[in-house]
Design a protein around this motif. Sequence first.
Motif, PDB file in Angstrom:
ATOM      1  N   ARG A 140      -4.120  12.115   2.698  1.00  0.00           N
ATOM      2  CA  ARG A 140      -5.312  12.283   3.530  1.00  0.00           C
ATOM      3  C   ARG A 140      -5.633  11.069   4.404  1.00  0.00           C
ATOM      4  NH1 ARG A 140      -9.174  14.704   6.630  1.00  0.00           N
ATOM      5  NH2 ARG A 140     -11.283  14.544   5.774  1.00  0.00           N
ATOM      6  N   PHE A 141      -5.304   9.854   3.948  1.00  0.00           N
ATOM      7  CA  PHE A 141      -5.721   8.658   4.680  1.00  0.00           C
ATOM      8  C   PHE A 141      -5.244   8.657   6.134  1.00  0.00           C
ATOM      9  CE2 PHE A 141      -5.635   4.241   6.027  1.00  0.00           C
ATOM     10  CZ  PHE A 141      -6.880   3.788   5.621  1.00  0.00           C
ATOM     11  N   PRO A 142      -4.058   9.177   6.458  1.00  0.00           N
ATOM     12  CA  PRO A 142      -3.654   9.182   7.866  1.00  0.00           C
ATOM     13  C   PRO A 142      -4.631   9.907   8.786  1.00  0.00           C
ATOM     14  CG  PRO A 142      -1.741   9.557   6.489  1.00  0.00           C
ATOM     15  CD  PRO A 142      -2.941   9.594   5.573  1.00  0.00           C
ATOM     16  N   ASP A 143      -5.353  10.909   8.282  1.00  0.00           N
ATOM     17  CA  ASP A 143      -6.361  11.573   9.118  1.00  0.00           C
ATOM     18  C   ASP A 143      -7.443  10.585   9.536  1.00  0.00           C
ATOM     19  OD1 ASP A 143      -5.017  13.974   8.830  1.00  0.00           O
ATOM     20  OD2 ASP A 143      -6.418  14.805   7.355  1.00  0.00           O
ATOM     21  N   PHE A 144      -7.935   9.800   8.561  1.00  0.00           N
ATOM     22  CA  PHE A 144      -8.938   8.791   8.890  1.00  0.00           C
ATOM     23  C   PHE A 144      -8.353   7.731   9.797  1.00  0.00           C
ATOM     24  CE2 PHE A 144     -10.423   4.467   7.929  1.00  0.00           C
ATOM     25  CZ  PHE A 144     -11.702   4.553   8.487  1.00  0.00           C
ATOM     26  N   ALA A 145      -7.139   7.270   9.499  1.00  0.00           N
ATOM     27  CA  ALA A 145      -6.530   6.191  10.281  1.00  0.00           C
ATOM     28  C   ALA A 145      -6.334   6.614  11.730  1.00  0.00           C
ATOM     29  CB  ALA A 145      -5.203   5.782   9.654  1.00  0.00           C
ATOM     30  N   THR A 146      -5.896   7.841  11.955  1.00  0.00           N
ATOM     31  CA  THR A 146      -5.731   8.349  13.322  1.00  0.00           C
ATOM     32  C   THR A 146      -7.075   8.434  14.032  1.00  0.00           C
ATOM     33  OG1 THR A 146      -3.761   9.587  12.658  1.00  0.00           O
ATOM     34  CG2 THR A 146      -4.873  10.289  14.676  1.00  0.00           C
ATOM     35  N   TRP A 147      -8.090   8.911  13.313  1.00  0.00           N
ATOM     36  CA  TRP A 147      -9.442   9.005  13.878  1.00  0.00           C
ATOM     37  C   TRP A 147      -9.960   7.619  14.266  1.00  0.00           C
ATOM     38  CZ3 TRP A 147     -14.042   6.824  12.508  1.00  0.00           C
ATOM     39  CH2 TRP A 147     -15.220   7.380  13.036  1.00  0.00           C
ATOM     40  N   ALA A 148      -9.816   6.647  13.369  1.00  0.00           N
ATOM     41  CA  ALA A 148     -10.321   5.301  13.640  1.00  0.00           C
ATOM     42  C   ALA A 148      -9.555   4.635  14.778  1.00  0.00           C
ATOM     43  CB  ALA A 148     -10.244   4.456  12.375  1.00  0.00           C
ATOM     44  N   LEU A 205     -13.036  10.276   2.251  1.00  0.00           N
ATOM     45  CA  LEU A 205     -11.972  11.181   2.672  1.00  0.00           C
ATOM     46  C   LEU A 205     -12.254  12.635   2.313  1.00  0.00           C
ATOM     47  CD1 LEU A 205      -8.767   9.109   1.793  1.00  0.00           C
ATOM     48  CD2 LEU A 205     -10.005   9.225   3.963  1.00  0.00           C
ATOM     49  N   TYR A 206     -13.310  12.908   1.569  1.00  0.00           N
ATOM     50  CA  TYR A 206     -13.644  14.288   1.219  1.00  0.00           C
ATOM     51  C   TYR A 206     -14.018  15.108   2.455  1.00  0.00           C
ATOM     52  CZ  TYR A 206     -13.724  13.833  -3.902  1.00  0.00           C
ATOM     53  OH  TYR A 206     -13.372  13.680  -5.216  1.00  0.00           O
ATOM     54  N   SER A 207     -14.529  14.442   3.497  1.00  0.00           N
ATOM     55  CA  SER A 207     -14.974  15.171   4.680  1.00  0.00           C
ATOM     56  C   SER A 207     -14.853  14.289   5.910  1.00  0.00           C
ATOM     57  CB  SER A 207     -16.433  15.624   4.516  1.00  0.00           C
ATOM     58  OG  SER A 207     -16.951  16.148   5.730  1.00  0.00           O
ATOM     59  N   ASP A 208     -14.423  14.879   7.025  1.00  0.00           N
ATOM     60  CA  ASP A 208     -14.368  14.129   8.275  1.00  0.00           C
ATOM     61  C   ASP A 208     -15.731  13.560   8.649  1.00  0.00           C
ATOM     62  OD1 ASP A 208     -11.785  15.080   8.278  1.00  0.00           O
ATOM     63  OD2 ASP A 208     -11.919  16.060  10.234  1.00  0.00           O
ATOM     64  N   ALA A 209     -16.797  14.223   8.211  1.00  0.00           N
ATOM     65  CA  ALA A 209     -18.145  13.757   8.546  1.00  0.00           C
ATOM     66  C   ALA A 209     -18.429  12.371   7.974  1.00  0.00           C
ATOM     67  CB  ALA A 209     -19.185  14.757   8.036  1.00  0.00           C
ATOM     68  N   ASN A 210     -17.649  11.948   6.976  1.00  0.00           N
ATOM     69  CA  ASN A 210     -17.851  10.630   6.371  1.00  0.00           C
ATOM     70  C   ASN A 210     -17.073   9.512   7.056  1.00  0.00           C
ATOM     71  OD1 ASN A 210     -19.406  11.826   4.313  1.00  0.00           O
ATOM     72  ND2 ASN A 210     -17.607  12.223   3.064  1.00  0.00           N
ATOM     73  N   PHE A 211     -16.200   9.857   7.989  1.00  0.00           N
ATOM     74  CA  PHE A 211     -15.367   8.833   8.616  1.00  0.00           C
ATOM     75  C   PHE A 211     -16.190   7.730   9.293  1.00  0.00           C
ATOM     76  CE2 PHE A 211     -11.297  11.614   9.273  1.00  0.00           C
ATOM     77  CZ  PHE A 211     -11.147  11.694   7.901  1.00  0.00           C
ATOM     78  N   PRO A 212     -17.246   8.063  10.052  1.00  0.00           N
ATOM     79  CA  PRO A 212     -18.007   6.987  10.690  1.00  0.00           C
ATOM     80  C   PRO A 212     -18.612   6.013   9.681  1.00  0.00           C
ATOM     81  CG  PRO A 212     -18.512   9.093  11.723  1.00  0.00           C
ATOM     82  CD  PRO A 212     -17.702   9.396  10.499  1.00  0.00           C
ATOM     83  N   MET A 213     -19.059   6.497   8.537  1.00  0.00           N
ATOM     84  CA  MET A 213     -19.619   5.614   7.511  1.00  0.00           C
ATOM     85  C   MET A 213     -18.578   4.618   7.020  1.00  0.00           C
ATOM     86  SD  MET A 213     -19.390   5.131   3.973  1.00  0.00           S
ATOM     87  CE  MET A 213     -18.888   6.732   3.326  1.00  0.00           C
ATOM     88  N   LEU A 214     -17.366   5.106   6.720  1.00  0.00           N
ATOM     89  CA  LEU A 214     -16.319   4.216   6.233  1.00  0.00           C
ATOM     90  C   LEU A 214     -15.916   3.210   7.299  1.00  0.00           C
ATOM     91  CD1 LEU A 214     -14.250   3.328   4.136  1.00  0.00           C
ATOM     92  CD2 LEU A 214     -12.735   5.159   4.958  1.00  0.00           C
ATOM     93  N   GLY A 264      -9.490  17.068   3.664  1.00  0.00           N
ATOM     94  CA  GLY A 264     -10.779  17.074   2.988  1.00  0.00           C
ATOM     95  C   GLY A 264     -10.756  17.922   1.735  1.00  0.00           C
ATOM     96  N   HIS A 265     -11.856  17.879   1.023  1.00  0.00           N
ATOM     97  CA  HIS A 265     -11.979  18.558  -0.262  1.00  0.00           C
ATOM     98  C   HIS A 265     -12.983  19.688  -0.110  1.00  0.00           C
ATOM     99  CE1 HIS A 265     -11.585  18.986  -4.534  1.00  0.00           C
ATOM    100  NE2 HIS A 265     -12.861  18.741  -4.767  1.00  0.00           N
ATOM    101  N   GLY A 266     -12.525  20.910  -0.354  1.00  0.00           N
ATOM    102  CA  GLY A 266     -13.340  22.094  -0.108  1.00  0.00           C
ATOM    103  C   GLY A 266     -12.830  22.794   1.139  1.00  0.00           C
TER     104      GLY A 266
END
Length: 483
Positions: A251-259, A312-321, A451-453
């Motif tokens: 999952r981390f690559p999704d966040f890394a690409t977004w960031a 990483l459970y939700s894309d909505a959390n990416f800005p917080m991280l 994400g989870h769910g």
Amino acid sequence: MRNLARLYAVGAATTVLATTLAAPAQATAWGTCPAGPGVDPRQECTTLQVPLDYRAPGGPTISLAVSRIKTAKPASRRGVLLIIPGGPGSPGLNRPSVQIKKLPQDVLDRYDIVGFDPRGVGQSSPVSCDLETRDLAFTRLKPYPDADGGIAENVAWSRRIAEACARNGGPLIRHISTRNEARDIDRIRQALGERKLSYWGVSYGTYAGAVYATMFPGRTDRVVLDSNDDPDPRRVARQWLANYAVGVEDRFPDFATWAAARDGEYGLGTNAAAVRRTFLDLAATLDRKPLPWPGTTDLDGNLLRETMLNALYSDANFPMLATLMRAARTSGELPPPNTPPVAVMQNTAAHAGATMCNDVEWRDTVTSYQRQVTRDRAAHPLTGGMPVNVGPCQFWPYKPAEPPVRVTSRGPANVLLIQNLRDPSTPYSGALKMRQAFGQRARMVSVDSGGHGVYLANGNACGDQTVTTFLTTGNLPSHDKNC
């Protein structure tokens, strides 16, 4: 212990229950749920008495808290759709109020939406081990090793947790298990007067739902299992914990690409590989020199890793991280932490520990755990060795009363699995094991998402429509499906 850092999302103060059933199989007597945050006024509440120990059905009983929102179209009603919560340890009493806002009208027309707090959770005869405050830190509730990879503190923590649960958990702590949750679910079915039960299990709820479908196959109607656990009967929750290492790497690559696409805002790197290096370097720096984080413990490398995992459970959390990482790197002001109430953490920690340890015996040597942690830290550095570390089950004072359930293909073909390809908590590789276990009883919908769910969670129309069609018509896809 999958959802410990998400406790605040479900809340502790859902409702107080109204009435008590005289006997499990009688029709329920529903009362009005007191108003509270997010509680739909249509939601009704009751309690159900079930045996503490199903081997002694005439002995002491405990309470199960149950809720429902009835269909507005009785003429179209097929039955009930029970929502089985995740965790272990997540409450579910208020889930009908949450999901009625999301479920399609075709589903709401056909089902009463039913929720419950599992035994030991929330309003259902709650359990607590009265843990010390130091043992409720997020980086203790999952067994992160020390900065140098040592596990001596984890061993001491694990002993304290096991001893506290034996000392303070009361009789209930020995009777919390997935088998007993399945039996409780069948008592709910009986109390509702239903011949068969449809249900939607999420995360740990997929394992509980799979166990129910194995123990009571003839009492299942339409079964949806969403974000699936690996049902390996030799390891059960020990494998779920180990799977974090795989899920986070998926999952981390999704966040890394977004960031990386927002490097001008966050400064974490111009490509996914650079963002990964930034995260690992920052975690190592915080291992050596934690930062004060008002409202919680200091921000060290392990707390960053745990915050990342839950983000990483939700894309909505990416800005917080990303905001947290930027602030930690630039000595900026750290965003306020989300800290659930202590009572909720106590309850969830006790229930999660009891379920994990009572389902299957965990026994290894400390030396073996240390070797596993060392290997895992090298292979999966994002999670720092936590997924394979020692935990309270190593020192749990009670042996499982029953063997784990082996999920099999025996039973009706009425199970639909839906799974994200990049789930940090219940990875796709583990979900494939659930699919294999069910054989021709099941079909699987694989959703190209992270994400989870899954169902009604990430806007995948193909996946959502497949589940809705199954719930409303009972028709499984003719073969496994990619969305």
